[in-house]
Design an enzyme around this catalytic site. Sequence first.
Site, PDB file in Angstrom:
ATOM      1  N   ASP A 122       6.330   0.016  -0.693  1.00 40.13           N
ATOM      2  CA  ASP A 122       6.153  -0.717   0.564  1.00 40.13           C
ATOM      3  C   ASP A 122       5.059  -0.054   1.405  1.00 40.13           C
ATOM      4  O   ASP A 122       4.365   0.854   0.929  1.00 40.13           O
ATOM      5  CB  ASP A 122       7.477  -0.810   1.328  1.00 40.13           C
ATOM      6  CG  ASP A 122       8.060   0.554   1.687  1.00 40.13           C
ATOM      7  OD1 ASP A 122       7.322   1.568   1.647  1.00 40.13           O
ATOM      8  OD2 ASP A 122       9.256   0.614   2.000  1.00 40.13           O
ATOM      9  N   LYS A 123       4.913  -0.474   2.635  1.00 39.53           N
ATOM     10  CA  LYS A 123       3.861   0.040   3.505  1.00 39.53           C
ATOM     11  C   LYS A 123       3.992   1.539   3.757  1.00 39.53           C
ATOM     12  O   LYS A 123       3.008   2.224   4.015  1.00 39.53           O
ATOM     13  CB  LYS A 123       3.878  -0.718   4.834  1.00 39.53           C
ATOM     14  CG  LYS A 123       2.726  -0.399   5.733  1.00 39.53           C
ATOM     15  CD  LYS A 123       2.717  -1.273   6.959  1.00 39.53           C
ATOM     16  CE  LYS A 123       1.514  -0.923   7.821  1.00 39.53           C
ATOM     17  NZ  LYS A 123       1.406  -1.789   8.978  1.00 39.53           N
TER      18      LYS A 123
END
Length: 164
Positions: free
Chosen positions: A14-15
């Site tokens: 994810d980010k």
Amino acid sequence: MGDYIRAVQYYETDKMGIVHHSNYIRWFEEARILYMKDCGYDYRELEDNGIMIPVLGVSAVYKTGVKYGDVVRIKVKIDRITPVKLSFSYEVSDNETGELRTAGTSDHCFVDSRFKPCSIKKKMPEFYEVFSQTAKYEPENMKDFDGKFRTAAVKGKDGEWKPI
């Protein structure tokens, strides 16, 4: 049964740069299917015999983040089996250091092709026997909803439940 070893893919992160929590559930399934195959039962074989094993519930506890490029080792164990239910536990560890990253469980039931509950012990007694023997024996995991021993146990002539 062999462990499932897997390299983390970039698209699974994810980010924050760590594996998104939903991917662990997919990894549990991949490891579970390999585990079943190692036990001699391909999931397709079960479906060809009119048996499906849907998920009733799944949980995961995340200890430390896993990142792109890491290689993890997933251990699978059968916690409990009854004629109509099956429960697994999972440990996701760093393949190099052995550090536990995530622990989880999944609960399943056996249904027929009409999605009606069925007894695996009746439909495929050899499957039930193999999985009963591999289930880990822990008394707290062995009681069914009515409090009687059901998993990896047999009822003796005296009517008492005894572990296998």
